[in-house]
Design a protein around this motif. Structure first.
Motif, PDB file in Angstrom:
ATOM      1  N   UNK A 130       0.822  -1.214   0.000  1.00  0.00           N
ATOM      2  CA  UNK A 130       0.000   0.000   0.000  1.00  0.00           C
ATOM      3  C   UNK A 130       0.859   1.268   0.000  1.00  0.00           C
ATOM      4  N   UNK A 131       1.850   1.386   0.928  1.00  0.00           N
ATOM      5  CA  UNK A 131       2.641   2.621   0.893  1.00  0.00           C
ATOM      6  C   UNK A 131       3.401   2.811  -0.408  1.00  0.00           C
ATOM      7  N   UNK A 132       3.974   1.726  -0.945  1.00  0.00           N
ATOM      8  CA  UNK A 132       4.766   1.892  -2.169  1.00  0.00           C
ATOM      9  C   UNK A 132       3.860   2.305  -3.322  1.00  0.00           C
ATOM     10  N   UNK A 133       2.742   1.591  -3.488  1.00  0.00           N
ATOM     11  CA  UNK A 133       1.808   1.978  -4.550  1.00  0.00           C
ATOM     12  C   UNK A 133       1.305   3.404  -4.332  1.00  0.00           C
ATOM     13  N   UNK A 134       1.059   3.739  -3.064  1.00  0.00           N
ATOM     14  CA  UNK A 134       0.556   5.084  -2.770  1.00  0.00           C
ATOM     15  C   UNK A 134       1.594   6.124  -3.167  1.00  0.00           C
ATOM     16  N   UNK A 135       2.852   5.903  -2.793  1.00  0.00           N
ATOM     17  CA  UNK A 135       3.891   6.893  -3.091  1.00  0.00           C
ATOM     18  C   UNK A 135       4.070   7.027  -4.598  1.00  0.00           C
ATOM     19  N   UNK A 136       4.131   5.873  -5.292  1.00  0.00           N
ATOM     20  CA  UNK A 136       4.306   5.921  -6.745  1.00  0.00           C
ATOM     21  C   UNK A 136       3.108   6.611  -7.393  1.00  0.00           C
ATOM     22  N   UNK A 137       1.914   6.181  -6.979  1.00  0.00           N
ATOM     23  CA  UNK A 137       0.691   6.751  -7.555  1.00  0.00           C
ATOM     24  C   UNK A 137       0.599   8.241  -7.297  1.00  0.00           C
ATOM     25  N   UNK A 138       0.881   8.619  -6.050  1.00  0.00           N
ATOM     26  CA  UNK A 138       0.806  10.036  -5.700  1.00  0.00           C
ATOM     27  C   UNK A 138       1.849  10.836  -6.464  1.00  0.00           C
ATOM     28  N   UNK A 139       3.031  10.211  -6.675  1.00  0.00           N
ATOM     29  CA  UNK A 139       4.089  10.900  -7.396  1.00  0.00           C
ATOM     30  C   UNK A 139       3.637  11.256  -8.808  1.00  0.00           C
ATOM     31  N   UNK A 140       3.051  10.240  -9.499  1.00  0.00           N
ATOM     32  CA  UNK A 140       2.602  10.524 -10.867  1.00  0.00           C
ATOM     33  C   UNK A 140       1.425  11.489 -10.871  1.00  0.00           C
ATOM     34  N   UNK A 141       0.518  11.293  -9.919  1.00  0.00           N
ATOM     35  CA  UNK A 141      -0.608  12.226  -9.820  1.00  0.00           C
ATOM     36  C   UNK A 141      -0.076  13.641  -9.625  1.00  0.00           C
ATOM     37  N   UNK A 142       0.932  13.779  -8.755  1.00  0.00           N
ATOM     38  CA  UNK A 142       1.495  15.094  -8.447  1.00  0.00           C
ATOM     39  C   UNK A 142       2.149  15.732  -9.656  1.00  0.00           C
ATOM     40  N   UNK A 143       2.850  14.908 -10.459  1.00  0.00           N
ATOM     41  CA  UNK A 143       3.488  15.448 -11.655  1.00  0.00           C
ATOM     42  C   UNK A 143       2.431  15.981 -12.608  1.00  0.00           C
ATOM     43  N   UNK A 144       1.356  15.191 -12.775  1.00  0.00           N
ATOM     44  CA  UNK A 144       0.269  15.635 -13.652  1.00  0.00           C
ATOM     45  C   UNK A 144      -0.330  16.933 -13.115  1.00  0.00           C
ATOM     46  N   UNK A 145      -0.542  16.957 -11.778  1.00  0.00           N
ATOM     47  CA  UNK A 145      -1.158  18.134 -11.165  1.00  0.00           C
ATOM     48  C   UNK A 145      -0.342  19.390 -11.433  1.00  0.00           C
ATOM     49  N   UNK A 146       0.986  19.236 -11.358  1.00  0.00           N
ATOM     50  CA  UNK A 146       1.814  20.423 -11.508  1.00  0.00           C
ATOM     51  C   UNK A 146       1.953  20.837 -12.965  1.00  0.00           C
ATOM     52  N   UNK A 147       1.852  19.873 -13.896  1.00  0.00           N
ATOM     53  CA  UNK A 147       1.949  20.227 -15.308  1.00  0.00           C
ATOM     54  C   UNK A 147       0.696  20.957 -15.776  1.00  0.00           C
ATOM     55  N   UNK A 148      -0.397  20.616 -15.102  1.00  0.00           N
ATOM     56  CA  UNK A 148      -1.693  21.172 -15.514  1.00  0.00           C
ATOM     57  C   UNK A 148      -1.775  22.643 -15.145  1.00  0.00           C
ATOM     58  N   UNK A 149      -1.491  23.522 -16.081  1.00  0.00           N
ATOM     59  CA  UNK A 149      -1.524  24.949 -15.775  1.00  0.00           C
ATOM     60  C   UNK A 149      -2.904  25.541 -15.986  1.00  0.00           C
ATOM     61  N   UNK A 150      -3.679  24.875 -16.845  1.00  0.00           N
ATOM     62  CA  UNK A 150      -4.909  25.499 -17.325  1.00  0.00           C
ATOM     63  C   UNK A 150      -5.916  25.785 -16.224  1.00  0.00           C
ATOM     64  N   UNK A 151      -6.494  24.736 -15.662  1.00  0.00           N
ATOM     65  CA  UNK A 151      -7.610  24.962 -14.761  1.00  0.00           C
ATOM     66  C   UNK A 151      -7.267  24.546 -13.337  1.00  0.00           C
ATOM     67  N   UNK A 152      -7.036  25.538 -12.480  1.00  0.00           N
ATOM     68  CA  UNK A 152      -6.602  25.237 -11.119  1.00  0.00           C
ATOM     69  C   UNK A 152      -7.694  24.537 -10.317  1.00  0.00           C
ATOM     70  N   UNK A 153      -8.953  24.882 -10.596  1.00  0.00           N
ATOM     71  CA  UNK A 153     -10.047  24.254  -9.855  1.00  0.00           C
ATOM     72  C   UNK A 153     -10.063  22.749 -10.139  1.00  0.00           C
ATOM     73  N   UNK A 154      -9.885  22.393 -11.432  1.00  0.00           N
ATOM     74  CA  UNK A 154      -9.854  20.982 -11.808  1.00  0.00           C
ATOM     75  C   UNK A 154      -8.713  20.272 -11.093  1.00  0.00           C
TER      76      UNK A 154
END
Lengths: 384, 298
Positions: free
Chosen positions: A40-64
């Motif tokens: 669980x922690x490893x999948x969580x860290x990996x998953x969160x890492x990729x989610x975080x990268x996507x979140x930061x690349x997404x400049x367009x809609x901050x609410x989304x």
């Protein structure tokens, strides 16, 4: 027996424990336990890492992005537990109940190990190494912390903080709680909310609020807009540059934390005062005690343990105070404290040895409290 | 006891009506004085944030009370801070940090707390004692090694880095609080659920979580305020890039760059304070409970 393990009930021990007739725990079980703890922690860290990268690349809609962060955080982690439980149900019967607890508790243990245990050990090690963490230097960092003038002033100031702030927070909080107790319940609730509200304000926010209070303008730079100097000039006095007055500026910074923490002391002590049995108070009154004597001789002794809890809690908060000094003065003008120096030494002066040593100093001071906590917990467990 | 209250001795010692009325007024005045002292700082910020910049920096905010008719109010400061100073973006960043950093530790802690309370496994006792000891560890102990770890794994400056750090720092308290609460649920209830064929997972999701809503709420509020108001963790692991910067950091930067522009500073300060104060006023009851129980956090 084995076939019905899932339904088995054993009153003395919590359900689901291994029963005596099952085979002894073997290596497979241990490996499975380790595995489910880590998945669980490893999948969580990996998953969160990729989610975080996507979140930061997404400049367009901050609410989304905000919505997505929430979905990932909320549903993602819970989903991992659901998946883990599903996997465990696929395991051979004899492993299931021995492995399942680790699917529940394992992720927490792994995260605590990575984020608290490992760093704590590592920081202690770093405190015996040089500024870049490459060579061993023995107790040099400790000698330097206790001889360097900056850190010595920080230690002196921190000691003053942990005595003065808790003292005034408790005294004002207790006075207010005792007096408000005598008001009508509505007036009490309203007045307490005002004192308590600063608890919700960040240290940074509070620092800005109080920089405004202490604002100073030298002569010729316009009217005073800080209320303290406005008052002083109003009564014909010279304005004061509050934050530059060594060593008094330390007290002016402490006022901010008293303002923030008194509400906490007041709420806890108010609850304690209300729990003192009415009979004892009445008995003292019948014996002819004045209200002040009742408060002094009956109420205060009855709530002494709450006073100790409040004082220690405030002491811990004060001991680690960083933001207020960082924002108000940046540790200049003789206002540095230990927690602020720790950050300054590490980030500004790039010295991980001294930074780690100051962190260890912070830790050493709370160790008695840690021991007291563990003792109290073990006593509670005996009476459960 | 009640009979004794009516006794003549008591009646005789009662202070006169006059001195009781005097005491009442003295109490009310003292309370009022403390309340005024406590409210003035926030009031000054609130009033200044709605006054035009030129006026804020020229006259004391208290002068509004002596010329109430002047009608010099404005939203311009909020507009300037939210847009050109980046507080709007920082506000959203803070939300994206705070909500996962509140929910993730609660989820992980709830499962662990259930296991500590109702499952049997080797090491259960001493692991929990270790967690109790971890309650007071200053988070400063974690900063340097964790930063090095994050740099190695290229996690530094990302939202998950901060979510995970706050999860780690919040877990001991969360597990401690939740385990004490979940452990005090009646064991007869757990047993009958087991007899009815419920698995641990079903008991946890359908029975324990709904019954634990009060304690989950108190921890949630506590952690929410803690993360929202945090400066140190965000400063170290996220940094001051405008894209990721949280609201406390935005306020710190504004203080550095426009330290004497009080119309902006006060509006900025009020934006950072608005949400926690709203949460606090709305859920005060849970917050107080969490604070009482959580007064050992490190």
């Amino acid at each position: 027996m084995v076939a019905t393990t899932d339904r088995q009930v054993s009153p003395p021990s919590p359900p689901g424990g291994p029963s005596p007739d099952e085979p002894k725990t073997n290596l497979t079980t241990h490996l499975l336990r380790l595995g489910v703890s880590l998945v669980v922690p490893i999948l969580a860290i990996v998953g969160l890492y990729y989610a975080g990268t996507v979140l930061l690349d997404e400049d367009a809609n901050r609410i989304a992005v905000v919505v997505m962060a929430i979905v990932v955080g909320v549903i993602g982690v819970f989903g991992l537990y659901v998946g883990m439980d599903w996997l465990i149900n696929k395991l051979p019967e004899r492993h299931r109940d021995r492995v399942r607890p680790f699917a529940f508790v394992g992720p927490a243990i792994v995260i605590l190990a990575i984020f608290l245990l490992y760093p704590t050990v590592n920081t202690v090690i770093l405190s015996f190494q040089d500024s870049t963490g490459t060579n061993w230097v023995g107790f040099d960092n400790y000698t330097s912390v206790f001889t360097n003038s900056d850190t010595l002033v920080a230690l002196r100031n921190s000691l003053a903080w942990v005595v003065i702030v808790p003292f005034f927070s408790v005294v004002i909080g207790l006075t207010f709680a005792a007096l408000a107790d005598l008001l009508s319940s509505k007036a009490e609730a309203v007045s307490k909310t005002f004192i308590f509200m600063p608890m919700a304000i960040s240290f940074v926010g509070a620092s800005i609020v109080w920089r405004f209070i202490y604002n100073f303008r030298p002569e010729g730079f316009g009217e005073q807009i800080g209320i303290l100097n406005g008052f002083l000039t109003g009564i014909g006095q010279e304005p004061i540059a509050w934050l530059l007055q060594e060593p008094w500026n330390n007290f002016y910074l402490m006022v901010i934390l008293v303002w923030l923490q008194t509400g906490f002391a007041m709420v806890i002590l108010s609850a304690a005062i209300k729990s003192v049995p009415e009979e004892i108070i009445e008995a003292a009154r019948i014996d002819g005690a004045s209200e002040w004597q009742v408060f002094r001789r009956v109420t205060i002794p009855s709530i002494s343990s709450s006073i100790v809890v409040v004082a220690t809690t405030v002491i811990i908060t004060v001991w680690k105070v960083f933001d207020i000094v960082f924002v108000m003065t940046g540790g200049r003008f003789g206002t540095q404290v230990v927690a602020e120096q720790m950050v300054t030494q590490f980030f500004t002066f790039r010295d991980s040895g001294i930074g780690a040593t100051l962190a260890v100093v912070l830790l050493l001071a709370v160790i008695p409290l840690m021991i007291a906590n563990v003792r109290r917990f073990q006593e509670q467990e005996l009476t459960r | 006891m009640t009979a004794a209250v009516e006794s003549p001795t008591f009646q005789k010692d009662r202070p006169s009506l006059f001195s009781r009325i005097f005491d009442r007024w003295l109490i009310k005045l003292t309370i009022l004085a403390i309340v005024i002292v406590w409210v003035i700082p926030t009031l000054g910020v609130l009033i200044s944030s709605f006054r035009p910049g030129g006026v804020v920096n020229a006259t004391g905010w208290w002068t509004v009370f002596t010329n109430l008719g002047s009608n010099e109010w404005t939203f311009e400061n909020y507009d300037a801070v939210l847009n050109s100073e980046g507080f709007g973006n920082a506000f959203l960043n803070s939300l994206s940090i705070t909500i996962p950093a509140t929910v993730i530790p609660i989820t992980i802690a709830a499962f662990a707390a259930y296991a500590f309370a109702w499952m049997e496994f080797p090491g259960r006792q001493w692991i929990f004692v270790t967690i109790v000891a971890l309650l007071v560890i200053p988070l400063q102990m974690s900063l340097i090694p964790l930063l090095k770890l994050y740099v190695n794994f290229d996690l530094n400056g990302t939202f998950p880095a901060v979510w995970l750090a706050h999860t780690g720092f919040g877990l001991p308290l969360a597990i401690y609080l939740l385990r004490n609460y979940i452990g005090s649920l009646p064991s007869s209830m757990m047993e009958s659920a087991r007899i009815d064929g419920a698995t641990h997972f079903e008991i946890f999701t359908k029975l324990v979580v709904p019954l634990s809503v009060p304690v989950l709420a108190s921890f949630a509020i506590f952690q929410f305020l803690w993360v929202w108001n945090d400066l140190l963790v965000a400063l170290v692991f996220l940094g001051g890039e405008p894209k990721v910067r949280v609201i406390t950091l935005a306020l710190r930067d504004l203080n550095g760059s426009r330290g004497e522009q009080w119309h902006l500073l006060t509006a900025g300060a009020f934006i950072t304070m608005a949400l926690p104060i709203a949460v606090f006023l709305g859920l005060q009851r849970y917050f107080v409970r969490g604070l009482t129980a959580g007064s050992v956090k490190g």
